[in-house]
Design an enzyme around this catalytic site. Structure first.
Site, PDB file in Angstrom:
ATOM      1  N   ASP A  94       0.868  -1.175   0.000  1.00 52.61           N
ATOM      2  CA  ASP A  94       0.000   0.000   0.000  1.00 52.61           C
ATOM      3  C   ASP A  94       0.905   1.225   0.000  1.00 52.61           C
ATOM      4  O   ASP A  94       1.540   1.531   1.020  1.00 52.61           O
ATOM      5  CB  ASP A  94      -0.910   0.015   1.232  1.00 52.61           C
ATOM      6  CG  ASP A  94      -2.103  -0.912   1.098  1.00 52.61           C
ATOM      7  OD1 ASP A  94      -2.054  -1.821   0.243  1.00 52.61           O
ATOM      8  OD2 ASP A  94      -3.073  -0.746   1.863  1.00 52.61           O
ATOM      9  N   LYS A 155      -6.856   3.169  -3.353  1.00 55.11           N
ATOM     10  CA  LYS A 155      -7.240   3.157  -1.933  1.00 55.11           C
ATOM     11  C   LYS A 155      -7.598   4.568  -1.496  1.00 55.11           C
ATOM     12  O   LYS A 155      -6.884   5.524  -1.801  1.00 55.11           O
ATOM     13  CB  LYS A 155      -6.085   2.595  -1.095  1.00 55.11           C
ATOM     14  CG  LYS A 155      -6.342   2.553   0.407  1.00 55.11           C
ATOM     15  CD  LYS A 155      -5.165   1.899   1.126  1.00 55.11           C
ATOM     16  CE  LYS A 155      -5.301   1.998   2.639  1.00 55.11           C
ATOM     17  NZ  LYS A 155      -4.153   1.393   3.349  1.00 55.11           N
ATOM     18  N   LYS A 183     -10.040  -0.101  -2.546  1.00 50.31           N
ATOM     19  CA  LYS A 183      -9.915  -0.365  -1.111  1.00 50.31           C
ATOM     20  C   LYS A 183     -10.397   0.851  -0.334  1.00 50.31           C
ATOM     21  O   LYS A 183      -9.867   1.951  -0.491  1.00 50.31           O
ATOM     22  CB  LYS A 183      -8.467  -0.692  -0.738  1.00 50.31           C
ATOM     23  CG  LYS A 183      -8.282  -0.966   0.761  1.00 50.31           C
ATOM     24  CD  LYS A 183      -6.852  -1.371   1.084  1.00 50.31           C
ATOM     25  CE  LYS A 183      -6.658  -1.519   2.593  1.00 50.31           C
ATOM     26  NZ  LYS A 183      -5.266  -1.889   2.951  1.00 50.31           N
TER      27      LYS A 183
END
Length: 222
Positions: A94, A155, A183
């Site tokens: 991430d 995300k 996400k």
């Protein structure tokens, strides 16, 4: 008819990212992830090796956060951090984009930083956009740059600067157009919140409350 909502456990990335989290707490988090069959634990790079060892017999994947939470480290440092995490066994990354570069118009630099990590690590990369501190125009630009760079997920944010919203997820889902996963992360404490985000297009839920969400879903279905 809309698709039925998934079992919440199957989409949870179990976040073990509290400041000062101890090795014992990381171990407990890995135990929970394995017990509830969460697909991913999300940890700091320093905890990757521990998690890989604890989960070596589990299908749960280890995700490392890179450039977390500000995204303001240099590209060389982010690249090294990402490569070291992968060498330690991380299967997902991430990566926080450089928000200052984005806001300052250095879009080529943002693209090159993310594209290098995607191409060199050859693992699942999720770009953290930190939508709560971007204008809608900046959100769109950030998402498009990261899509061009080859990320696998967009995300919403780290959770450090505000929580995920249905509007953010819907916005990313529209831009992503089913080419990448979405996400949602930050402030997700109830099964109702999680389900609303999934209905809006989220495919992963990043939260430290995964166990609570599983128990809430069980109560709803009882």
């Amino acid at each position: 008819m809309p698709s039925p909502l998934p079992d919440i456990a199957t989409v949870i990335e179990h976040a073990l990212l509290q400041p000062g989290i101890t090795p014992d707490a990381v171990q407990q988090g890995c135990y929970e992830a394995d017990r509830y069959q969460f697909p991913v634990v999300c940890v700091y790079p320093s905890a990757v090796q521990q998690c890989v060892e604890l989960l070596h017999q589990s299908p749960c994947r280890v995700c490392a956060v890179i450039g977390f939470p500000s995204g303001a480290t240099t590209s060389a440092v982010k690249y090294y951090e990402a490569m070291e995490a992968v060498e330690s066994g991380a299967k997902e990354l991430d990566v926080v984009i450089n928000l200052g570069w984005l806001k300052g118009g250095k879009t080529k630099a943002v693209y090159e930083e993310i594209a290098q990590i995607v191409s060199e690590t050859k693992q699942t990369v999720k770009a953290i956009l930190e939508m709560n501190i971007l204008t809608q125009e900046e959100q769109k630009l950030a998402a498009e740059i990261c899509l061009d760079a080859g990320v696998h997920y967009l995300k919403t944010g780290t959770g450090w600067f505000g929580g995920a919203t249905v509007e953010q997820v819907s916005f990313l889902q529209k831009i992503g157009n089913n080419r990448v996963g979405i996400k949602a992360s930050g402030g997700i404490k109830t099964i109702t919140q999680a389900q609303e985000l999934l209905l809006a297009g989220a495919t992963r839920i990043g939260t430290s409350r995964g166990v609570d969400l599983v128990k809430q879903q069980a109560e709803l279905n009882a």
